[in-house]
Motif scaffolding. Structure first.
Motif, short mmCIF file in Angstrom:
data_model
loop_
_atom_site.label_atom_id
_atom_site.label_comp_id
_atom_site.label_asym_id
_atom_site.label_seq_id
_atom_site.Cartn_x
_atom_site.Cartn_y
_atom_site.Cartn_z
N UNK A 67 15.15 2.66 -12.65
CA UNK A 67 15.14 3.74 -13.62
C UNK A 67 16.56 4.09 -14.08
N UNK A 68 17.51 3.92 -13.19
CA UNK A 68 18.90 4.13 -13.59
C UNK A 68 19.30 3.13 -14.67
N UNK A 69 18.88 1.88 -14.51
CA UNK A 69 19.18 0.85 -15.51
C UNK A 69 18.54 1.18 -16.85
N UNK A 70 17.28 1.63 -16.82
CA UNK A 70 16.58 1.96 -18.06
C UNK A 70 17.19 3.20 -18.71
N UNK A 79 0.76 -1.24 0.00
CA UNK A 79 0.00 0.00 0.00
C UNK A 79 0.79 1.28 0.00
N UNK A 80 2.13 1.25 -0.03
CA UNK A 80 2.89 2.50 -0.04
C UNK A 80 4.17 2.32 -0.83
N UNK A 81 4.25 3.04 -1.94
CA UNK A 81 5.48 3.01 -2.74
C UNK A 81 6.54 3.94 -2.19
N UNK A 82 6.16 4.84 -1.28
CA UNK A 82 7.10 5.85 -0.78
C UNK A 82 7.77 5.39 0.52
N UNK A 83 8.29 4.19 0.49
CA UNK A 83 9.15 3.74 1.58
C UNK A 83 10.60 3.82 1.13
N UNK A 84 11.50 3.77 2.08
CA UNK A 84 12.92 3.88 1.74
C UNK A 84 13.35 2.74 0.82
N UNK A 85 12.92 1.54 1.11
CA UNK A 85 13.31 0.39 0.29
C UNK A 85 12.74 0.51 -1.12
N UNK A 86 11.47 0.90 -1.23
CA UNK A 86 10.83 1.00 -2.54
C UNK A 86 11.45 2.12 -3.38
N UNK A 87 11.74 3.25 -2.78
CA UNK A 87 12.34 4.35 -3.53
C UNK A 87 13.73 3.99 -4.04
N UNK A 88 14.47 3.22 -3.26
CA UNK A 88 15.78 2.77 -3.74
C UNK A 88 15.62 1.82 -4.92
N UNK A 89 14.62 0.94 -4.85
CA UNK A 89 14.38 0.02 -5.97
C UNK A 89 13.96 0.78 -7.22
N UNK A 90 13.11 1.80 -7.05
CA UNK A 90 12.68 2.62 -8.19
C UNK A 90 13.88 3.34 -8.79
N UNK A 91 14.71 3.91 -7.93
CA UNK A 91 15.90 4.61 -8.42
C UNK A 91 16.80 3.68 -9.22
N UNK A 92 17.05 2.49 -8.71
CA UNK A 92 17.95 1.55 -9.40
C UNK A 92 17.34 1.07 -10.71
N UNK A 125 16.48 14.14 -18.10
CA UNK A 125 16.18 13.24 -17.00
C UNK A 125 14.69 12.90 -16.99
N UNK A 126 14.35 11.69 -16.59
CA UNK A 126 12.93 11.32 -16.54
C UNK A 126 12.19 12.09 -15.44
N UNK A 127 10.91 12.25 -15.64
CA UNK A 127 10.05 12.85 -14.63
C UNK A 127 9.71 11.76 -13.63
N UNK A 128 10.29 11.82 -12.45
CA UNK A 128 10.17 10.74 -11.48
C UNK A 128 10.10 11.30 -10.07
N UNK A 129 9.53 10.53 -9.17
CA UNK A 129 9.51 10.92 -7.77
C UNK A 129 10.93 11.05 -7.22
N UNK A 130 11.88 10.38 -7.86
CA UNK A 130 13.28 10.43 -7.42
C UNK A 130 13.85 11.84 -7.58
N UNK A 131 13.31 12.63 -8.52
CA UNK A 131 13.83 13.98 -8.73
C UNK A 131 13.68 14.86 -7.49
N UNK A 132 12.74 14.56 -6.61
CA UNK A 132 12.56 15.36 -5.40
C UNK A 132 13.67 15.09 -4.38
N UNK A 133 14.40 14.00 -4.59
CA UNK A 133 15.41 13.61 -3.61
C UNK A 133 16.84 13.75 -4.12
N UNK A 134 17.04 13.80 -5.46
CA UNK A 134 18.41 13.81 -5.98
C UNK A 134 18.95 15.22 -6.24
#
Length: 1021
Positions: free
Chosen positions: A118-121, A103-116, A142-151
């Motif tokens: 998208x980095x591969x793609x 129920x939550x994609x905005x956890x630390x583990x999930x955001x790291x997985x999303x970052x990795x 750069x892609x439009x991603x939730x990761x942009x708020x953190x990088x």
């Protein structure tokens, strides 16, 4: 003539078989020769379906805008300049979606997985080198991603938007949500149920079950000479490059997921590439249907000779039908709907074969003078029965021809031709197969169906047939083999009739059950409603289905949504398609410019400025009616008005020192303003070249703004507003760049547009709601434009971008009406034909009533299955009458041909002679449709269910309700017969009333003896 042909066929079976078989091979040879010669004999296109209203104003307006920018006389800003950096303009976007099981994609583990992930793609070499959109700094955007708020990408907006290790997720996203600019971006990544806390109320953990990202695809401009080349080649390149770069990678991530998250993706090129591949795979299901029909027919006929050539004749129907379709009728489209005809003709073709075979087997109970008399009897009976069913089916399919949608009309033509060619093949080729079987293969048994007999007694058997010897066969010559079809016939005329159809109590119970079922079907049919959702191509369980469902309903509205854009367009008229072939849906037609359009008069410039201002200041109720979207940051209506931008630019330009102590250039502008601008910029303009006849002063101001005084062709204004303008250059100008020099080399503005973003997303907009908005826009633009000056009062509104929203909404409406009209027209024609062909108005009307019941039942299945009347359902319903008539007509034909006097005896004989043919034909079609349930393309899957239900209801209604009705209400003797009327018509035109056949040619049960009955009427046959 017919008798001579039958005698010749019996005497020269090999020759006749060779001639008719040669005709089939000629079809194959002609098709192959045309193909090898380069003729487009099979113009197949499975990538798109031409569901277009070619003459509708919404399409012609959108085409005018779309293709005007590809006209060789027009320079389109910004893509016609020729010096643009490669892939600097966005062509498409790869959309990625993540779904968290917990129920939550905005956890630390999930955001790291999303970052990795998208980095591969992002670092895919093909994406970097071929596909990505190039940013101003020369690297991939750069892609439009939730990761942009953190990088750190948004640190220029607020310095605290940086958390590379995802330690303060709630704080970062809460901060982003509190800033207008970043909140508009953040909304794109949040689902509808997302929780983002107010910073004044404490740190409540952020939560969003879904999130999404966009990877930008660039438009390759380098190396192309014109827009049309770029569009066509880009489409092919995008499919090729995207498939090579992403297909395997993204499919693997979809199947495996990203950690504990589910993963989905969408890219237009990948979507259509997947469809093209899947259509081929689903078409292979026809091979399974073919195998089933072959084995079932082999089981029924007990002959590999008959089955093999019967299936061969069905397959060659495609070549014969296609030659007529493509060469004689000059139809140039075969698409995904035509694939359905494979499944349809396999069932119908097998049905005709069974009719002929069963008629041949049934004739064994009669005695004939010779084999030619037997063949004449069978041919008359079978050919007539097949003609009735084939002709009514053809007429039912032809009703689709009247559809204004090319995909539907051409499918109706092709299907009707298939049925026609199949009928011709059966009545011409199949008799030679039967005769050669009778001569050479009847004594041969395959291992699976009896003892294998060698070629013993074949010659003597042939001599016996020729001499008319019908005596008992020699004892021990061969074993008698009882075919399964005989058991079925005995069951139908025996137990089935005695204990069910003819039972005085059960038959009334049967009528009551069907009446209840009919009422239930009507109840469900009345609940059928238009489908307001867009078409689904893929079924559940696939990536494409899931992501389309999420795009419709999972996310909250955002500035990145692909919304419907309304364009108000000046300078163009409706596209001229008069030169286009009637089946060439890819034909662009001819661009027609409005030669009266001219923005040089100041009053026209003022009118456009006023129009833009009115759009921005509309009252809330009109904003709501027109669905105009407001910007999430400043709350202003999202309107791209080039006239306003030009005015703002010139106001800034006027503040420069070079215009000191002079009148400032402005908008609305005239000759004086333009000459002042030219005079103050001598490095660009040679004012001495401007003669008295020059009148394109507004274009001078426009060009100066778009190119920023010829300093930049990559500015935001150039990209945004240049795409809304199109003009021509002087043909004597050798340069490939826009030249705003006055005098000899001058540009002319040919067309212009104002763009307005709406809140409508086509995938979420229903037909009813969307067409109301269309009407509001049409009325609004027509009223406002009519008040403008003469040189700018011919504008129209359209939605040319994307899928042309207005046109697609109209198509959906037409599809629904086409389905209803097709059913009513098909029923009307079918009933009229059945009354005429059965020669009995009572039987014909009973047939019509049963077919109507079948149709209502099929319509009721749609809401029962949870579907609505959408595109796929509408197309299926146009075919229901064509598929429903066969079995009822076979039984009706058998009833009126029966020489029995009482209705009970007529029904019993009909079940005995025709019942097995009906069951066999239904079994093959049902079997063919079952394999379609394995298709992944949703249309094929739904068509499989539709065909199975239609054929299932048809056989149940025909074999049970229709025979029961005939047993109760069927006409006896000459009641209801139209024969007296036909005889009266024949006498009026001087034709013989009836044909007499000598009784000695047929000495069966219906002919007592030559002395008692010297002749038999042909109508009795």
């Amino acid at each position: 003539m017919a008798a001579w042909i039958f005698r010749f066929l019996v005497k020269r079976p090999k020759l006749c078989f060779g001639i008719t078989l040669g005709a089939h091979f000629i079809l194959l040879l002609v098709t192959g020769s045309l193909y090898l010669s380069g003729y487009d004999i099979l113009p197949a296109d499975f990538t798109q379906v031409p569901l277009n209203l070619e003459d509708d104003v919404t399409k012609l307006r959108a085409d005018a805008w779309k293709f005007a920018r590809q006209d060789s006389r027009v320079n389109i800003n910004p893509t016609s300049v020729g010096i643009q950096p490669e892939r600097s303009i966005q062509y498409d976007a790869l959309e990625l979606m993540y779904e968290a099981e917990e129920g939550n994609t905005f956890t630390k583990e999930n955001l790291k997985l999303i970052r990795d992930a998208e980095f591969e793609i992002f670092n895919n070499s093909i994406y970097q080198q071929r596909l990505c959109q190039i940013a101003e700094y020369g690297l991939c955007k750069f892609p439009l991603s939730i990761i942009r708020f953190f990088d750190g990408s948004y640190r220029s907006i607020h310095r605290d938007l940086f958390d590379p290790n995802f330690e303060n997720i709630t704080a970062i996203l809460t901060l982003a949500n509190s800033i207008n600019v970043t909140r508009a971006i953040l909304d794109f990544h949040l689902d509808k149920q997302a929780v983002i806390a107010d910073p004044t109320k404490g740190h409540i953990p952020v939560k969003s079950k879904y999130t999404r990202s966009l990877f930008y695809i660039g438009y390759p401009l380098k190396g192309f000479h014109n827009i049309e080349d770029r569009v066509d080649d880009q489409w092919e390149n995008a499919q090729s490059f995207a498939s090579e770069a992403f297909a395997e990678l993204l499919d693997k991530k979809f199947k495996q997921g990203i950690g504990d998250m589910k993963f989905y993706y969408f890219l237009t090129a990948l979507f259509f590439n997947a469809i093209s591949q899947q259509v081929i795979y689903d078409l292979l299901l026809a091979g399974a249907s073919f195998t089933f029909i072959f084995l079932f027919m082999l089981f029924q006929t007990q002959s590999l000779w008959i089955t093999g050539w019967a299936v061969f004749s069905i397959l060659t129907c495609f070549f014969g039908a296609n030659l007529i379709y493509r060469v004689l009728l000059d139809c140039r489209y075969i698409g995904i709907f035509h694939v359905l005809s494979v499944f349809i003709i396999l069932g119908i073709g097998a049905d005709d074969v069974f009719v002929f075979i069963d008629a041949w087997k049934a004739s064994e109970s009669n005695s004939f003078r010779d084999l030619s008399s037997r063949l004449s009897f069978v041919y008359r009976r079978a050919a007539s029965a097949m003609f009735t069913t084939s002709f009514t089916t053809i007429v039912a399919f032809i009703t689709s021809v009247f559809s204004p949608l090319l995909g539907v009309s051409t499918f109706g033509i092709f299907s009707a031709l298939l049925v026609f060619v199949n009928y011709c093949s059966v009545i011409i080729f199949f008799p030679t197969v039967i005769i050669t079987y009778e001569y050479y293969w009847k004594d041969y048994r395959w291992h699976c169906f009896g003892d294998l007999k060698a070629w013993q007694a074949i010659t003597s058997r042939r001599d016996d047939i020729v001499q008319g010897d019908q005596g008992e066969e020699r004892e021990g010559e061969r074993e008698k083999f009882v075919e399964p079809s005989k058991h079925v016939s005995e069951f139908l005329e025996g137990r089935f009739f005695d204990h069910f159809i003819g039972h005085r109590t059960i038959r009334w119970i049967t009528m009551g059950i069907f009446l209840i079922f009919l009422c239930v079907s009507i109840g469900f049919a009345t609940q059928l409603a238009p489908d307001e959702e867009p078409v689904d191509v893929w079924g559940p369980g696939t990536n494409w289905y899931n992501i389309k469902l999420l795009r419709r309903s999972a996310f909250r509205p955002s500035q990145e949504d692909d919304v419907v854009e309304v364009n108000i367009i000046w300078g163009l008229k409706k596209q001229d398609r008069s030169s286009c072939h009637f089946t060439d849906f890819k034909c662009k037609g001819r661009t027609v410019f409005d030669t009266t359009f001219d923005l040089n008069p100041k009053e026209c410039q003022e009118a456009l400025l006023d129009f833009c201002q009115e759009l921005r200041s509309l009252p809330d109720h009109q904003i709501s009616n027109l669905r105009i979207r407001r910007n999430a940051v400043n709350g202003e209506p999202e309107i791209q008005c080039f006239m306003e931008k030009l005015k703002d630019y010139l106001q800034t330009e006027a503040s420069k020192p070079k215009y000191a102590n002079t009148t400032s250039p402005t908008v609305p502008s005239d000759e004086e303003d333009a000459r002042l601008l030219m005079a103050r910029n001598p490095q660009l303009f040679n004012i001495t070249l401007v003669g008295n006849k020059y009148n394109r002063y507004f274009e001078v101001m426009l060009g100066y703004w778009l190119t920023n005084a010829n300093q930049s062709l990559t500015s935001d204004d150039y990209h945004t507003y240049g795409a809304l303008l199109g003009g021509s250059m002087d043909p004597t100008d050798p340069s490939k760049m826009p030249n705003y020099q006055g005098g000899k080399y001058g540009n002319r503005l040919l067309f212009a547009s104002i763009a307005v973003n709406t809140t409508m997303v086509l995938s979420k907009t229903g037909q009813t709601e969307g067409l109301k908005v269309y009407d509001h826009w049409e009325k609004f633009v027509r009223q406002r434009i009519a008040k403008m000056p003469a040189s700018c009062n011919n504008a129209f509104q359209a939605t040319p971008n994307g899928h042309n929203a207005w046109h697609w909404l109209k198509v959906k409406k037409v599809l629904a009406s086409t389905a209803v009209r097709g059913i009513l027209l098909g029923l009307g024609l079918a009933i009229s034909l059945l009354v005429f062909m059965t020669s009995n108005w009572i039987v014909g009307l009973l047939c019509g009533a049963i077919i109507s019941c079948i149709t209502v039942g099929v319509v009721g299945v749609i809401p029962l299955a949870g579907w609505k009347l959408g595109v796929l359902e509408s197309l299926n319903l146009t075919l229901v009458v064509g598929l429903a008539v066969d079995y009822v007509v076979h039984l009706a034909d058998g009833y009126v041909r029966s020489q029995k006097q009482s209705r009970r005896d007529k029904v019993r004989e009909t079940l005995s002679h025709v019942g097995i043919s009906v069951l066999s034909g239904a079994s093959t079609t049902l079997g063919a449709s079952v394999f379609m349930l394995a298709a992944k393309i949703l249309f094929f899957f739904q068509f499989g269910i539709f065909m199975f239900c239609t054929i299932g209801l048809s056989i149940i209604y025909a074999l049970i309700l229709f025979t029961t009705t005939l047993g109760i209400f069927g006409p006896e003797g000459n009641t209801g017969s139209l024969e007296p009327f036909y005889d009266w018509c024949k006498r009026k035109v001087g034709e013989p009333v009836e044909e007499e056949i000598p009784c000695e040619e047929m000495a069966g049960p219906s002919c007592r003896s030559p002395s008692e009955s010297p002749t038999i009427k042909a109508t009795l046959l």
